[in-house]
Design a protein around this motif. Sequence first.
Motif, PDB file in Angstrom:
ATOM      1  N   VAL A  84       0.784  -1.017   0.011  1.00  0.00           N
ATOM      2  CA  VAL A  84       0.005   0.024   0.037  1.00  0.00           C
ATOM      3  C   VAL A  84       0.818   1.166  -0.069  1.00  0.00           C
ATOM      4  O   VAL A  84       1.971   1.359   0.982  1.00  0.00           O
ATOM      5  CB  VAL A  84      -0.886   0.107   1.140  1.00  0.00           C
ATOM      6  N   PRO A  85       0.663   2.170  -0.972  1.00  0.00           N
ATOM      7  CA  PRO A  85       1.503   3.322  -0.842  1.00  0.00           C
ATOM      8  C   PRO A  85       1.262   4.455   0.078  1.00  0.00           C
ATOM      9  O   PRO A  85      -0.117   4.550   0.469  1.00  0.00           O
ATOM     10  CB  PRO A  85       1.503   3.871  -2.305  1.00  0.00           C
ATOM     11  N   GLY A  86       1.972   4.994   0.718  1.00  0.00           N
ATOM     12  CA  GLY A  86       1.562   6.115   1.613  1.00  0.00           C
ATOM     13  C   GLY A  86       0.763   5.608   2.897  1.00  0.00           C
ATOM     14  O   GLY A  86       1.028   4.203   3.179  1.00  0.00           O
ATOM     15  N   THR A  87       0.361   6.358   3.624  1.00  0.00           N
ATOM     16  CA  THR A  87      -0.184   6.055   4.920  1.00  0.00           C
ATOM     17  C   THR A  87      -1.938   6.244   5.031  1.00  0.00           C
ATOM     18  O   THR A  87      -2.258   7.134   4.792  1.00  0.00           O
ATOM     19  CB  THR A  87       0.161   6.744   6.144  1.00  0.00           C
ATOM     20  N   PRO A  88      -2.515   5.218   4.914  1.00  0.00           N
ATOM     21  CA  PRO A  88      -4.165   5.235   4.966  1.00  0.00           C
ATOM     22  C   PRO A  88      -4.617   6.020   6.045  1.00  0.00           C
ATOM     23  O   PRO A  88      -4.028   5.749   7.195  1.00  0.00           O
ATOM     24  CB  PRO A  88      -4.399   3.786   4.668  1.00  0.00           C
ATOM     25  N   THR A  89      -5.751   6.792   5.806  1.00  0.00           N
ATOM     26  CA  THR A  89      -6.497   7.010   6.733  1.00  0.00           C
ATOM     27  C   THR A  89      -7.087   5.788   7.656  1.00  0.00           C
ATOM     28  O   THR A  89      -7.300   4.702   7.058  1.00  0.00           O
ATOM     29  CB  THR A  89      -7.661   7.864   6.314  1.00  0.00           C
ATOM     30  N   ALA A  90      -7.939   6.113   8.723  1.00  0.00           N
ATOM     31  CA  ALA A  90      -8.811   4.849   9.229  1.00  0.00           C
ATOM     32  C   ALA A  90      -9.947   4.400   8.323  1.00  0.00           C
ATOM     33  O   ALA A  90     -10.009   3.190   8.065  1.00  0.00           O
ATOM     34  CB  ALA A  90      -9.397   5.622  10.410  1.00  0.00           C
ATOM     35  N   ALA A  91     -10.452   5.320   7.545  1.00  0.00           N
ATOM     36  CA  ALA A  91     -11.738   4.919   6.601  1.00  0.00           C
ATOM     37  C   ALA A  91     -10.944   3.975   5.460  1.00  0.00           C
ATOM     38  O   ALA A  91     -11.597   3.249   5.246  1.00  0.00           O
ATOM     39  CB  ALA A  91     -12.186   6.229   6.082  1.00  0.00           C
ATOM     40  N   GLN A  92      -9.628   4.518   5.049  1.00  0.00           N
ATOM     41  CA  GLN A  92      -8.946   3.974   3.671  1.00  0.00           C
ATOM     42  C   GLN A  92      -8.603   2.700   4.528  1.00  0.00           C
ATOM     43  O   GLN A  92      -8.604   1.827   3.520  1.00  0.00           O
ATOM     44  CB  GLN A  92      -7.895   4.737   3.535  1.00  0.00           C
ATOM     45  N   THR A  93      -8.279   2.357   5.663  1.00  0.00           N
ATOM     46  CA  THR A  93      -7.636   1.149   6.240  1.00  0.00           C
ATOM     47  C   THR A  93      -8.928   0.123   5.974  1.00  0.00           C
ATOM     48  O   THR A  93      -8.669  -0.845   5.673  1.00  0.00           O
ATOM     49  CB  THR A  93      -7.257   1.431   7.718  1.00  0.00           C
ATOM     50  N   LYS A  94      -9.964   0.594   6.430  1.00  0.00           N
ATOM     51  CA  LYS A  94     -11.203  -0.196   6.384  1.00  0.00           C
ATOM     52  C   LYS A  94     -11.410  -0.692   4.999  1.00  0.00           C
ATOM     53  O   LYS A  94     -11.728  -1.990   4.548  1.00  0.00           O
ATOM     54  CB  LYS A  94     -12.419   0.494   6.969  1.00  0.00           C
ATOM     55  N   SER A  95     -11.370   0.071   4.070  1.00  0.00           N
ATOM     56  CA  SER A  95     -11.622  -0.075   2.691  1.00  0.00           C
ATOM     57  C   SER A  95     -10.359  -0.999   2.029  1.00  0.00           C
ATOM     58  O   SER A  95     -11.023  -2.070   1.226  1.00  0.00           O
ATOM     59  CB  SER A  95     -11.696   1.021   1.817  1.00  0.00           C
ATOM     60  N   LEU A  96      -9.129  -0.980   2.543  1.00  0.00           N
ATOM     61  CA  LEU A  96      -8.235  -1.853   1.995  1.00  0.00           C
ATOM     62  C   LEU A  96      -8.824  -3.222   2.630  1.00  0.00           C
ATOM     63  O   LEU A  96      -7.860  -4.226   1.987  1.00  0.00           O
ATOM     64  CB  LEU A  96      -6.738  -1.373   2.491  1.00  0.00           C
ATOM     65  N   LEU A  97      -8.903  -3.336   3.983  1.00  0.00           N
ATOM     66  CA  LEU A  97      -9.358  -4.623   4.187  1.00  0.00           C
ATOM     67  C   LEU A  97     -10.403  -5.089   3.565  1.00  0.00           C
ATOM     68  O   LEU A  97     -10.400  -6.365   3.119  1.00  0.00           O
ATOM     69  CB  LEU A  97      -9.622  -4.548   5.879  1.00  0.00           C
ATOM     70  N   LEU A 149      -6.260  -6.203  -7.309  1.00  0.00           N
ATOM     71  CA  LEU A 149      -5.764  -5.414  -5.861  1.00  0.00           C
ATOM     72  C   LEU A 149      -5.178  -4.075  -6.381  1.00  0.00           C
ATOM     73  O   LEU A 149      -5.348  -2.947  -5.611  1.00  0.00           O
ATOM     74  CB  LEU A 149      -4.990  -6.222  -5.068  1.00  0.00           C
ATOM     75  N   PRO A 150      -4.150  -4.074  -7.333  1.00  0.00           N
ATOM     76  CA  PRO A 150      -3.452  -2.990  -7.530  1.00  0.00           C
ATOM     77  C   PRO A 150      -4.593  -1.849  -7.813  1.00  0.00           C
ATOM     78  O   PRO A 150      -4.440  -0.768  -7.319  1.00  0.00           O
ATOM     79  CB  PRO A 150      -2.648  -3.114  -8.781  1.00  0.00           C
ATOM     80  N   GLU A 151      -5.288  -2.104  -8.710  1.00  0.00           N
ATOM     81  CA  GLU A 151      -6.390  -0.850  -9.130  1.00  0.00           C
ATOM     82  C   GLU A 151      -7.422  -0.874  -8.131  1.00  0.00           C
ATOM     83  O   GLU A 151      -7.789   0.577  -7.698  1.00  0.00           O
ATOM     84  CB  GLU A 151      -7.214  -1.581 -10.224  1.00  0.00           C
ATOM     85  N   ILE A 180      -9.175   3.308  -3.651  1.00  0.00           N
ATOM     86  CA  ILE A 180      -9.354   3.508  -2.412  1.00  0.00           C
ATOM     87  C   ILE A 180      -8.469   4.538  -1.862  1.00  0.00           C
ATOM     88  O   ILE A 180      -8.869   5.622  -1.269  1.00  0.00           O
ATOM     89  CB  ILE A 180      -8.855   2.283  -1.640  1.00  0.00           C
ATOM     90  N   MET A 181      -7.182   4.533  -2.259  1.00  0.00           N
ATOM     91  CA  MET A 181      -5.899   5.627  -1.680  1.00  0.00           C
ATOM     92  C   MET A 181      -6.251   6.880  -2.417  1.00  0.00           C
ATOM     93  O   MET A 181      -5.829   8.007  -1.902  1.00  0.00           O
ATOM     94  CB  MET A 181      -4.745   5.094  -1.906  1.00  0.00           C
ATOM     95  N   THR A 182      -6.945   6.927  -3.566  1.00  0.00           N
ATOM     96  CA  THR A 182      -7.227   8.214  -4.046  1.00  0.00           C
ATOM     97  C   THR A 182      -8.606   8.657  -3.708  1.00  0.00           C
ATOM     98  O   THR A 182      -9.199   9.414  -4.480  1.00  0.00           O
ATOM     99  CB  THR A 182      -6.945   8.194  -5.379  1.00  0.00           C
ATOM    100  N   ASP A 183      -9.429   7.994  -2.619  1.00  0.00           N
ATOM    101  CA  ASP A 183     -10.555   8.467  -2.267  1.00  0.00           C
ATOM    102  C   ASP A 183     -11.941   8.294  -3.527  1.00  0.00           C
ATOM    103  O   ASP A 183     -12.987   8.916  -3.291  1.00  0.00           O
ATOM    104  CB  ASP A 183     -10.930   9.609  -1.477  1.00  0.00           C
ATOM    105  N   PRO A 206     -15.269   1.482   0.008  1.00  0.00           N
ATOM    106  CA  PRO A 206     -15.934   0.331   0.322  1.00  0.00           C
ATOM    107  C   PRO A 206     -16.064  -0.155   1.786  1.00  0.00           C
ATOM    108  O   PRO A 206     -17.077  -0.944   2.425  1.00  0.00           O
ATOM    109  CB  PRO A 206     -15.184  -0.879  -0.674  1.00  0.00           C
ATOM    110  N   GLY A 207     -15.204   0.563   2.685  1.00  0.00           N
ATOM    111  CA  GLY A 207     -15.235   0.376   3.921  1.00  0.00           C
ATOM    112  C   GLY A 207     -16.464   0.425   4.911  1.00  0.00           C
ATOM    113  O   GLY A 207     -16.482  -0.052   6.056  1.00  0.00           O
TER     114      GLY A 207
END
Lengths: 340, 340
Positions: free
Chosen positions: A131-144, A294-296, A301-304, A308-309
């Motif tokens: 994952v590039p950069g540091t996700p926010t809490a909301a982004q973390t949920k979406s990545l999961l 996953l890459p897409e 997600i990281m560009t908001d 999905p989180g």
Amino acid sequence: MRAVVMHAPGDVRTDEVAKAAVVEPTDAVIRVTAACICGSDLWPYRGIENVDRPSPMGHEYIGVVEEIGDEVKDIAVGDLVVGSFVASDNTCEICQAGFQSRCVHQVMMGAIGTQADYARIPLADGTLVKVPGTPTAAQTKSLLAASDVLGTGWFAAVAAEAGPGKTVAVVGDGAVGLLGILAAKRLGAERIIAMSRHTDRQDLATQFGATDIVEERGEEGIARIKELTGGYGAHSTIEAVGTQESMAQAIGATRPGGHVGYVGVSHGVELQGQDLFFATVSLLGGPAPVRRFLPELIDLIMTDQIDPGVVFDLELPIERAAEGYKAMDERRATKVLLTL
Amino acid sequence: MRAVVMHAPGDVRTDEVAKAAVVEPTDAVIRVTAACICGSDLWPYRGIENVDRPSPMGHEYIGVVEEIGDEVKDIAVGDLVVGSFVASDNTCEICQAGFQSRCVHQVMMGAIGTQADYARIPLADGTLVKVPGTPTAAQTKSLLAASDVLGTGWFAAVAAEAGPGKTVAVVGDGAVGLLGILAAKRLGAERIIAMSRHTDRQDLATQFGATDIVEERGEEGIARIKELTGGYGAHSTIEAVGTQESMAQAIGATRPGGHVGYVGVSHGVELQGQDLFFATVSLLGGPAPVRRFLPELIDLIMTDQIDPGVVFDLELPIERAAEGYKAMDERRATKVLLTL
């Protein structure tokens, strides 16, 4: 380390077990930063799948790489990573064709368990995506969510050939069905019909892009979809349940020449060849090759661009995992996130 | 006029019946110049399908338009025409999407019968395609093949996504399977594996483009296909039989992410959802939308680029149709042409 273990149907506990370690030189061990409970975990919980012995649970994960085997080259200690529920080499012909969930060296993560402090990830270079950069809490949920339910819903939408000009029907209003709606919308579908009887899920369906809600099921549900589509049926149907009824509903709701993408883990389904023959629809399903997307998905997600989180509607510390299973079993929660 | 009628399983006769006439304003009546016996005609002949009452036989045809209804605009008296075994309007959304065999106004030609001096063709404008110029005797046979077996084999190859770089397996060495080989070759397949135990059919398979022959069946056949494809299985598999065994063989021979095009009319086939789920192959089949391919096929035939008519290995006058059925039933003939 702590790990969720199912001892028998309905009996889920958070046990203390040996810490995950590198076994094969291609393994990595990650410190899990968030895990979750899957609709498919309910099959053994409900006794529909056997539980022969205490079984580690969980196959969705986001985490930080803690240790790598000698042959791991592309993933480094300290990387924040997401992977699919199937470990894959990502190099065999099946992977290269985009079907990593059926990699010739596949390892089902559910057999290892990721509802735990640490998890061993086989074939780390092929399986994990940084994952590039540091996700926010909301982004973390979406990545999961990307680890399974989003990736699975996305595959279902792609398998159903959702796209511009298409009418997409979605059978199943669990997390996968709901995220199938998000995927269909993102892929450009013109009209998305969610089949759901639960107002909270209808709301989320609408938020993700559903244009119509159908509450009827079975033959009535099929008739309603046909009524909404000039008598033809949907071009594309996502099946996200896995029962005889849901498959029949999905195939019946699809027009000849249309596509059914089915991702509900099949339980007790029998398809009559002759019915299928005269339905003349394309069927593609199975364990979703989440790794392909996953890459897409991570980028979206990281560009908001997608969120999905929001399917997570209950958050519990891993010690209280049993409560999470119960809440999902009783449909009081759509998707439970476990914090560590 | 003369017409072939099945009175009971095994009892086929050439009867004298009332001459075909225009019934609907969209009908045409053609003078059939050649007809033939289909592998699917053997299902009732063998008693696997019921024969409740004397039934007109035949659904493949080439002929000259004799009479047209008031609303027929695109087809004229005197035109030499070919049509599919399913009459279709060619204007509804299903037809426009290329699935004319499931047209909302579809009429199965088998219910009308074309093994006869004359045949009524419903929805003439949508169904019939005019043949340009005057075909040779060989081209006439090929055009007749286009009406079903070639069009069906072609659809199977397209549904299986046969194409450049692909390895195609073909289950079934009847006329449809053999012409599926021709289609796969024409579509650019790199390797074509014919599953056949009959030397005469193996020869024709090779002539049409098969690069490998596999004589084993069932699990052994699947193992052999995997052995020939680096352990992966075929990318594309054509199923042209319609039994439980042939479907299992086709699905088993296909790699995950591959495609099965199945056109053998399904008899007694039951697919287990879980097997299908974990096979992770695309399935598309059913009555072939031959009409989609007819213009292209007619062009390929009239310019001598393909010669599918060589599948006819027995030619009989319509009075001796019963002998033709017997020869195909006993596998002494692959495909029987009836002259009029």
